[in-house]
Design an enzyme around this catalytic site. Sequence first.
Site, PDB file in Angstrom:
ATOM      1  N   GLY A   1     -15.748   2.582   3.873  1.00 37.37           N
ATOM      2  CA  GLY A   1     -14.472   3.288   3.742  1.00 37.37           C
ATOM      3  C   GLY A   1     -13.721   2.965   2.468  1.00 37.37           C
ATOM      4  O   GLY A   1     -12.517   3.206   2.373  1.00 37.37           O
ATOM      5  N   GLN A   2     -14.436   2.422   1.474  1.00 41.05           N
ATOM      6  CA  GLN A   2     -13.761   2.088   0.209  1.00 41.05           C
ATOM      7  C   GLN A   2     -13.483   3.351  -0.592  1.00 41.05           C
ATOM      8  O   GLN A   2     -14.386   4.146  -0.844  1.00 41.05           O
ATOM      9  CB  GLN A   2     -14.646   1.133  -0.611  1.00 41.05           C
ATOM     10  CG  GLN A   2     -13.956   0.642  -1.878  1.00 41.05           C
ATOM     11  CD  GLN A   2     -14.821  -0.354  -2.656  1.00 41.05           C
ATOM     12  OE1 GLN A   2     -16.027  -0.458  -2.441  1.00 41.05           O
ATOM     13  NE2 GLN A   2     -14.198  -1.067  -3.568  1.00 41.05           N
TER      14      GLN A   2
ATOM     15  N   ASN B   1     -12.844  -3.353   2.520  1.00 42.38           N
ATOM     16  CA  ASN B   1     -13.808  -2.264   2.615  1.00 42.38           C
ATOM     17  C   ASN B   1     -14.736  -2.292   1.414  1.00 42.38           C
ATOM     18  O   ASN B   1     -14.282  -2.474   0.280  1.00 42.38           O
ATOM     19  CB  ASN B   1     -13.078  -0.923   2.667  1.00 42.38           C
ATOM     20  CG  ASN B   1     -12.202  -0.779   3.904  1.00 42.38           C
ATOM     21  OD1 ASN B   1     -12.540  -1.285   4.970  1.00 42.38           O
ATOM     22  ND2 ASN B   1     -11.067  -0.111   3.764  1.00 42.38           N
TER      23      ASN B   1
ATOM     24  N   ASP C   1       0.847  -1.196   0.000  1.00 47.11           N
ATOM     25  CA  ASP C   1       0.000   0.000   0.000  1.00 47.11           C
ATOM     26  C   ASP C   1       0.882   1.246   0.000  1.00 47.11           C
ATOM     27  O   ASP C   1       1.906   1.316   0.697  1.00 47.11           O
ATOM     28  CB  ASP C   1      -0.912  -0.011   1.237  1.00 47.11           C
ATOM     29  CG  ASP C   1      -2.072   0.951   1.101  1.00 47.11           C
ATOM     30  OD1 ASP C   1      -3.220   0.493   0.980  1.00 47.11           O
ATOM     31  OD2 ASP C   1      -1.829   2.191   1.108  1.00 47.11           O
ATOM     32  N   ILE C   2       0.483   2.240  -0.756  1.00 43.51           N
ATOM     33  CA  ILE C   2       1.269   3.475  -0.883  1.00 43.51           C
ATOM     34  C   ILE C   2       1.236   4.306   0.403  1.00 43.51           C
ATOM     35  O   ILE C   2       2.115   5.134   0.639  1.00 43.51           O
ATOM     36  CB  ILE C   2       0.736   4.301  -2.093  1.00 43.51           C
ATOM     37  CG1 ILE C   2       1.805   5.202  -2.661  1.00 43.51           C
ATOM     38  CG2 ILE C   2      -0.524   5.072  -1.736  1.00 43.51           C
ATOM     39  CD1 ILE C   2       1.431   5.801  -4.011  1.00 43.51           C
TER      40      ILE C   2
ATOM     41  N   HIS D   1      -6.934  -5.652   2.092  1.00 48.27           N
ATOM     42  CA  HIS D   1      -5.789  -5.142   2.839  1.00 48.27           C
ATOM     43  C   HIS D   1      -5.270  -6.249   3.748  1.00 48.27           C
ATOM     44  O   HIS D   1      -6.062  -6.964   4.365  1.00 48.27           O
ATOM     45  CB  HIS D   1      -6.213  -3.987   3.763  1.00 48.27           C
ATOM     46  CG  HIS D   1      -6.764  -2.780   3.075  1.00 48.27           C
ATOM     47  ND1 HIS D   1      -6.040  -1.616   2.930  1.00 48.27           N
ATOM     48  CD2 HIS D   1      -7.980  -2.525   2.537  1.00 48.27           C
ATOM     49  CE1 HIS D   1      -6.789  -0.703   2.329  1.00 48.27           C
ATOM     50  NE2 HIS D   1      -7.979  -1.229   2.073  1.00 48.27           N
TER      51      HIS D   1
ATOM     52  N   HIS E   1     -10.406  -5.186  -3.317  1.00 47.94           N
ATOM     53  CA  HIS E   1      -9.049  -5.373  -2.794  1.00 47.94           C
ATOM     54  C   HIS E   1      -9.115  -5.761  -1.337  1.00 47.94           C
ATOM     55  O   HIS E   1     -10.011  -5.351  -0.607  1.00 47.94           O
ATOM     56  CB  HIS E   1      -8.189  -4.118  -2.985  1.00 47.94           C
ATOM     57  CG  HIS E   1      -8.796  -2.874  -2.408  1.00 47.94           C
ATOM     58  ND1 HIS E   1      -9.776  -2.147  -3.050  1.00 47.94           N
ATOM     59  CD2 HIS E   1      -8.574  -2.228  -1.237  1.00 47.94           C
ATOM     60  CE1 HIS E   1     -10.118  -1.105  -2.314  1.00 47.94           C
ATOM     61  NE2 HIS E   1      -9.411  -1.145  -1.201  1.00 47.94           N
TER      62      HIS E   1
HETATM   63  P1  5GP Z   1      -9.696   1.499   0.409  1.00 41.94           P
HETATM   64  O1  5GP Z   1      -9.717   2.780   1.197  1.00 41.94           O
HETATM   65  O2  5GP Z   1     -10.421   1.630  -0.901  1.00 41.94           O
HETATM   66  O3  5GP Z   1     -10.121   0.290   1.199  1.00 41.94           O
HETATM   67  O4  5GP Z   1      -8.172   1.225   0.104  1.00 41.94           O
HETATM   68  C1  5GP Z   1      -7.496   1.776  -0.967  1.00 41.94           C
HETATM   69  C2  5GP Z   1      -6.037   1.707  -0.622  1.00 41.94           C
HETATM   70  O5  5GP Z   1      -5.285   1.912  -1.800  1.00 41.94           O
HETATM   71  C3  5GP Z   1      -5.579   2.745   0.390  1.00 41.94           C
HETATM   72  O6  5GP Z   1      -5.026   2.103   1.533  1.00 41.94           O
HETATM   73  C4  5GP Z   1      -4.553   3.569  -0.378  1.00 41.94           C
HETATM   74  O7  5GP Z   1      -3.462   3.975   0.425  1.00 41.94           O
HETATM   75  C5  5GP Z   1      -4.127   2.621  -1.483  1.00 41.94           C
HETATM   76  N1  5GP Z   1      -3.703   3.273  -2.690  1.00 41.94           N
HETATM   77  C6  5GP Z   1      -4.326   4.308  -3.333  1.00 41.94           C
HETATM   78  N2  5GP Z   1      -3.663   4.640  -4.443  1.00 41.94           N
HETATM   79  C7  5GP Z   1      -2.589   3.807  -4.513  1.00 41.94           C
HETATM   80  C8  5GP Z   1      -1.512   3.674  -5.452  1.00 41.94           C
HETATM   81  O8  5GP Z   1      -1.423   4.383  -6.457  1.00 41.94           O
HETATM   82  N3  5GP Z   1      -0.593   2.712  -5.199  1.00 41.94           N
HETATM   83  C9  5GP Z   1      -0.658   1.900  -4.087  1.00 41.94           C
HETATM   84  N4  5GP Z   1       0.299   0.981  -3.929  1.00 41.94           N
HETATM   85  N5  5GP Z   1      -1.665   1.997  -3.201  1.00 41.94           N
HETATM   86  C10 5GP Z   1      -2.607   2.941  -3.396  1.00 41.94           C
END
Ligand code: 5GP
Length: 112
Positions: free
Chosen positions: A91-92, A85, A29-30, A100, A98
């Site tokens: 919180g998506q 999520n 994750d970034i 985590h 995906h």
């Molecule tokens: P969500 O909030 O949808 O459950 O999770 C999305 C996740 O994707 C977040 O934890 C966010 O940090 C990660 N993310 C968003 N953009 C990027 C990216 O460009 N590269 C990577 N490696 N992770 C990302």
Amino acid sequence: MDCLFCKIASGEIPSNKIYEDDRVLAFYDIDPQAPVHFLVIPKVHIKCADEIDESNADIVAHVYTVIAKIAARLGLSKGYRIVNNCGEDGGQTVGHLHFHVLAGRNLSWPPG
Ligand code: 5GP
Ligand code: ZN
């Protein structure tokens, strides 16, 4: 379709990969929320858990087998949390299914 994780899955956008096969990709994750924080995604576009049905549910089982393999490889013997999520209240923020995987610290429960 303009989907960030489809672009990461295809390699159009680079990622720090941990594991890849023909069906899934795992990458860090970034914006890590724990000392270890990676994501596992199906390569096929599925919006979120709402779109899992009998026709595509096998990918979820495969994701979990991949997570177990990566956890062993990374030595996550103290445990980890898998988070999926779905939707606004879930919180998506990225609309491509995906999972985590968070590890390396004691994670609170219930989540905020
Ligand atoms: P969500 O909030 O949808 O459950 O999770 C999305 C996740 O994707 C977040 O934890 C966010 O940090 C990660 N993310 C968003 N953009 C990027 C990216 O460009 N590269 C990577 N490696 N992770 C990302
Ligand atoms: Zn996608």
